[in-house]
Design an enzyme around this catalytic site. Structure first.
Site, PDB file in Angstrom:
ATOM      1  N   GLU A   1       0.838  -1.209   0.000  1.00 58.27           N
ATOM      2  CA  GLU A   1       0.000   0.000   0.000  1.00 58.27           C
ATOM      3  C   GLU A   1       0.872   1.258   0.000  1.00 58.27           C
ATOM      4  O   GLU A   1       0.734   2.130   0.866  1.00 58.27           O
ATOM      5  CB  GLU A   1      -0.982  -0.003   1.186  1.00 58.27           C
ATOM      6  CG  GLU A   1      -1.973  -1.150   1.097  1.00 58.27           C
ATOM      7  CD  GLU A   1      -3.208  -1.016   1.987  1.00 58.27           C
ATOM      8  OE1 GLU A   1      -3.236  -0.157   2.883  1.00 58.27           O
ATOM      9  OE2 GLU A   1      -4.156  -1.802   1.758  1.00 58.27           O
TER      10      GLU A   1
ATOM     11  N   GLU B   1      -4.892  -8.777  -0.370  1.00 58.13           N
ATOM     12  CA  GLU B   1      -5.721  -8.528   0.816  1.00 58.13           C
ATOM     13  C   GLU B   1      -7.164  -8.399   0.346  1.00 58.13           C
ATOM     14  O   GLU B   1      -7.456  -7.599  -0.551  1.00 58.13           O
ATOM     15  CB  GLU B   1      -5.299  -7.236   1.534  1.00 58.13           C
ATOM     16  CG  GLU B   1      -3.948  -7.348   2.207  1.00 58.13           C
ATOM     17  CD  GLU B   1      -3.562  -6.112   3.014  1.00 58.13           C
ATOM     18  OE1 GLU B   1      -4.450  -5.412   3.527  1.00 58.13           O
ATOM     19  OE2 GLU B   1      -2.340  -5.857   3.122  1.00 58.13           O
TER      20      GLU B   1
END
Ligand code: AHR
Length: 514
Positions: A176, A301
């Site tokens: 991220e 994820e």
């Protein structure tokens, strides 16, 4: 009388091989996942080997988890691998800034994680630190883990107890990085990715796969700019150095983990199905730069993210897991199978005690969640040939406003509706496996599974997760409220297999075909 809902499976219409890695998992240093969940330390009264809990290994082993991602998440870009090697007493005490400022004593590090992976039979997927680390730090971690020759780092690994290299193939280059991993823009990240990638070498026959941070949610610009930048400034094939592109998609919540109305049930399940649009949309951008699909698309994820359970620390992301979460898992896995030509790895967040966990653990107790049972039920799809599954079941909802919003963001090119049956199918060695979910919150259906240009050869096995309540879940006092029923042998009728599915029910039908 329940309505008959038809699905048609075409065993000769192949989509692609279901990469077993789409049944992958994720374990971050967060809340009570690693500490307490996996690892209790050698001196614990809880049965363990070198600190790794026996009950957890025993519960997870039957799932045959193909791949496990570690150590984060956001934690990964703040993790310095040297903190977690060597004698326990020399390891530094740090603060887990992302997750509740918890104490991180680094007693669980590279060697302990590898011992856990070995116990489970899972392939490791390491998330490297790009956000606050250096290319040299990552280079050294790879050498420490993978080099079999004579070097200070390889010898240090040996002196820490691992004579053989760990041979870690999959390395995430940050996590991220558009957010907690450094708040970068896509072009800047593309440059950083290339820089770090230049120092991630193959130290053995194991070809390292460097996995780039992909977009979040509907941030198509991230994907386009990342690939465009590497493509147009590709001196020496920087694009070819991308060994995977990992997006994240959380369907979030509606209501809370255990309290939801029927409308909120529909909302969450509809949002979970939007993962199809995210994967499709992302892959179609990637296809412009990588038409041969050499760069695997990954979703490392995914899952439901409910408000933290009352009484639990907010930084620990602990949530209960109900039949609704089981349906989120089933619908998502079905999407991955139906997109077998598009998605090559997916890692549900997360393994134990955090977000959509498969196990909940408290002191010496360990229970399986409804999500666990779906992963178990769906196992035969792993590595099989995905084939076309078509639901002719009745469309009963457009998902409501929130799901429509999702549709506009991800699925604008497709008609979106929740049907009384969703599912997927795969074939291996002449055996057809069909899984299906009844996402209707109030209606029991009779699922009719027909085959196109094929027949069931004889008796067929059916297994169901057949809850009597769409809000049911397992607790430490009642661990088997939601579990799989014993397999049944059924005879096809008129060429079709019939299975009764209550609201929120999930079924697997398996048998030989001719
Ligand atoms: O899974 C929890 C967190 O969600 C991860 O650390 C991060 O990558 C994501 O935002």
């Amino acid at each position: 009388m329940e309505s008959v809902q038809r699905v048609v499976v075409a065993p000769h219409e192949e989509i692609g091989r279901v990469n077993p890695y789409v049944h992958g998992h994720f374990a971050e240093h967060l809340g009570e996942l690693v500490y307490g969940g996996v690892f209790v330390g050698k001196n614990s009264a809880i049965a363990n080997t070198n600190g790794v809990r026996h009950d957890v290994v025993d519960a997870l082993k039957p799932l045959n988890i193909p791949v496990l991602r570690w150590p984060g998440g956001c934690f990964a870009d703040d993790y310095h691998w040297r903190d977690g090697i060597g004698p326990q007493e020399d390891r530094p005490l740090r603060i887990n800034r992302h997750w509740g400022m918890a104490k991180e004593d680094n007693s669980f590090g590279t060697h302990e994680f590898m011992e856990f992976c070995r116990a489970l039979g899972s392939d490791p997927y390491f998330a490297g630190n790009l956000g606050s680390g250096t290319p040299a730090e990552l280079r050294d971690w790879v050498e420490y883990c993978n080099y079999d020759g004579d070097s200070s780092l390889a010898n240090e690994r040996r002196s820490n107890g691992a004579a053989e290299p760990f041979d870690i193939r999959m390395w995430g280059i940050g996590n991220e990085n558009w957010g907690c991993g450094g708040n970068m823009g896509p072009r800047h990240y593309a440059e950083e990715f290339s820089r770090y990638r230049s120092f991630v070498s193959n130290y053995s026959d194991t070809k390292v796969q460097a996995i780039a941070c992909g977009q979040n949610d509907n941030d198509w610009e991230w994907t386009r700019d990342f690939f465009e930048h590497l493509h147009t400034r590709s001196y020496g094939g920087r694009l070819r150095a991308v060994g995977g592109f990992a997006i994240h998609y959380y369907c979030g919540t509606a209501g809370s983990a255990t309290e939801y109305t029927d409308a909120q049930w529909i909302e969450l399940l509809s949002k979970s199905l939007a993962i199809e649009g995210v994967l499709d949309g992302c892959r179609s951008i990637m296809d412009q730069f990588d038409p041969g699909r050499k760069i695997p698309l990954i979703c490392d994820e995914w899952g439901a993210w409910h408000p933290v359970e009352k009484g639990k620390p907010t930084g620990g992301l602990y949530q209960q897991n109900t039949v609704r979460d089981a349906c989120v898992a089933a619908l998502s896995l079905d999407v991955f199978h139906n997109l077998a030509d598009t998605v090559q790895m997916a890692n549900i967040a997360q393994l134990i005690n955090v977000l959509q966990a498969v196990l909940l653990v408290e002191e010496e107790k360990c229970i399986k969640t409804p999500t666990y049972h779906v992963f178990d039920l769906y196992q035969p799809h792993k590595g099989a040939q995905a084939v076309r599954f078509e639901s002719l079941a009745e469309e009963f909802s457009d998902g409501g406003e929130a799901a429509q919003h999702c549709r506009a963001r991800y699925l604008s090119h497709k008609k979106f509706a929740l049907r009384a049956a969703h599912g997927s199918a795969s074939v291996r060695d002449g055996q057809l496996c069909v899984t299906a979910v009844n996402p209707h919150p109030t209606e029991t259906i009779e699922l009719e599974v027909e085959l196109h240009r094929a027949q069931w050869s004889g008796e067929v096995e059916t297994v169901r997760l057949a809850p009597d309540n769409i809000r049911a879940y397992n607790t430490f006092d009642a661990p088997d409220q939601v579990k799989l029923e014993a397999p049944q042998q059924v005879q096809p009728r008129g060429g079709a297999v019939h299975v009764t599915l209550p609201p929120g029910g999930v079924a697997r039908v398996r048998g030989a075909i001719g």
